[in-house]
Design an enzyme around this catalytic site. Sequence first.
Site, PDB file in Angstrom:
ATOM      1  N   ASP A 190      36.661  46.417  29.682  1.00 12.77           N
ATOM      2  CA  ASP A 190      36.707  46.373  31.140  1.00 12.77           C
ATOM      3  C   ASP A 190      35.387  46.791  31.773  1.00 12.77           C
ATOM      4  O   ASP A 190      34.787  46.062  32.558  1.00 12.77           O
ATOM      5  CB  ASP A 190      37.838  47.276  31.635  1.00 12.77           C
ATOM      6  CG  ASP A 190      37.883  47.382  33.150  1.00 12.77           C
ATOM      7  OD1 ASP A 190      38.484  46.509  33.778  1.00 12.77           O
ATOM      8  OD2 ASP A 190      37.301  48.349  33.690  1.00 12.77           O
ATOM      9  N   ALA A 195      43.670  39.371  34.013  1.00 15.39           N
ATOM     10  CA  ALA A 195      45.092  39.065  33.858  1.00 15.39           C
ATOM     11  C   ALA A 195      45.579  38.149  34.966  1.00 15.39           C
ATOM     12  O   ALA A 195      46.319  37.187  34.725  1.00 15.39           O
ATOM     13  CB  ALA A 195      45.900  40.360  33.833  1.00 15.39           C
ATOM     14  N   ALA A 244      38.387  44.873  35.939  1.00 15.47           N
ATOM     15  CA  ALA A 244      38.058  43.630  35.223  1.00 15.47           C
ATOM     16  C   ALA A 244      39.255  43.136  34.419  1.00 15.47           C
ATOM     17  O   ALA A 244      39.557  41.931  34.411  1.00 15.47           O
ATOM     18  CB  ALA A 244      36.856  43.837  34.304  1.00 15.47           C
ATOM     19  N   ASP A 245      39.930  44.033  33.738  1.00 17.00           N
ATOM     20  CA  ASP A 245      41.094  43.630  32.943  1.00 17.00           C
ATOM     21  C   ASP A 245      42.196  43.056  33.831  1.00 17.00           C
ATOM     22  O   ASP A 245      42.815  42.044  33.499  1.00 17.00           O
ATOM     23  CB  ASP A 245      41.635  44.825  32.164  1.00 17.00           C
ATOM     24  CG  ASP A 245      40.861  45.082  30.888  1.00 17.00           C
ATOM     25  OD1 ASP A 245      40.329  44.115  30.307  1.00 17.00           O
ATOM     26  OD2 ASP A 245      40.771  46.246  30.468  1.00 17.00           O
ATOM     27  N   TYR A 246      42.458  43.707  34.951  1.00 18.90           N
ATOM     28  CA  TYR A 246      43.535  43.229  35.807  1.00 18.90           C
ATOM     29  C   TYR A 246      43.157  41.956  36.557  1.00 18.90           C
ATOM     30  O   TYR A 246      44.003  41.085  36.773  1.00 18.90           O
ATOM     31  CB  TYR A 246      43.991  44.338  36.756  1.00 18.90           C
ATOM     32  CG  TYR A 246      44.900  45.336  36.072  1.00 18.90           C
ATOM     33  CD1 TYR A 246      46.190  44.980  35.701  1.00 18.90           C
ATOM     34  CD2 TYR A 246      44.464  46.625  35.762  1.00 18.90           C
ATOM     35  CE1 TYR A 246      47.031  45.873  35.055  1.00 18.90           C
ATOM     36  CE2 TYR A 246      45.291  47.528  35.115  1.00 18.90           C
ATOM     37  CZ  TYR A 246      46.577  47.148  34.763  1.00 18.90           C
ATOM     38  OH  TYR A 246      47.403  48.028  34.107  1.00 18.90           O
TER      39      TYR A 246
END
Length: 397
Positions: free
Chosen positions: A139, A172, A167-169
């Site tokens: 992330d 997603a 960044a991860d979300y």
Amino acid sequence: MSGLLAGIRVLDLGTMIAGPVAATLLADFGAEVIKVEQPQGGDTIRSNGPIVDGQSLWWNVEGRNKRSITLDLRVPEGQALLRRLVEKADVLVENFRPGTLDRWGLGYPALQAINPRLVMLSVSGYGQTGPNAQRAAYDRIALAFAGFLHITGEPDGPPLRPGTAVADYLGALMGAFSIMLALYHRDARDGQGQYIDLALFEAVFRFSDVLITAYDKLGVVRQRRGNLHFAAAPGNHFRTQDGRYLVLTVSNDGVFRRLCEAMERPELLADPRFTSHALRWQHIDDINAVVGNWIGGQPVPDICARLDRHGLAYSLVYSAADIAVDPHYAARETIATVATRLLGDLKMPAPQPRMSATPAAPLRPAPDLGQDTDAVLRELLGMERGDIDRLKEAGVV
């Protein structure tokens, strides 16, 4: 399964956040998500804190609404079982290092040959191509490479990471969106699946507004400005009389006029420093000082009442404790409660967005590692008890 996406089957091979949460977003609306985990330990997020009674709270939030099977994809027999599951799937999600599934004979060309309707999402830090494709990335790395960290923080301080895995979300969210695009194309157009190459840094970069455009046309390299933004003058996180912070942004002259009325400071409208938004931005410290003194000099309820009366956008900076008791969160049921076997009732974010005709499916707790292995192998592959027991003894499942 019930919900808008009932009938869509997703194989979730991902770990941690970006890939798996893309699948969770689909599961929230009824997709059957089968999480495929290694027999030893499972998804890394299962051991990430905070931990209560040996259970990861993070896993309980992001593993909800899924079924869990164990399958060792590093061995030929596990790979063969996955190929059989792919025959029954609509979507496969993975976030291994680029090239890993190809080495196992499970890359998209091989899986598409088995199931031409398969949509496959691969999430990686830098994407499947380019000079950085094989570099590890998480992330915070993606935030740095996308230019996000360079503009986040105080002007005289180091770059600061945000408080959650942005960044991860974002990855997603972009992943779930791309899957739905591909499913629509498949089902409304030519019946064929497709491959989606999603890089975390590109998901962040897409939402960087005019960062690169301003550099291209004006040569402007945006720097860290703390809580200041060129579209908000006045605008800041202002300290309140009771030691909290209140966020207030004024983006145009009409709103500034209402703020002056709320503060009972009509003379500010004629101040040559403040007669336009452009001028207020040039004198941002001056106008923020005026507003900050007003906010810090009166009881918070009085400030909020005045801002409300004049239709101004603002919010106190909320903590988790504030969120838990806020009546607006309660009225909109933004916090859901899920009954779990080991931890009792758990509060967590409710599925979003709100759909009038096809609301989210009822929430189900995150599964124990491998709790659905037997059922999935029986239901989808027609395997007998003896065959499943043999696979367990061999460590394949």
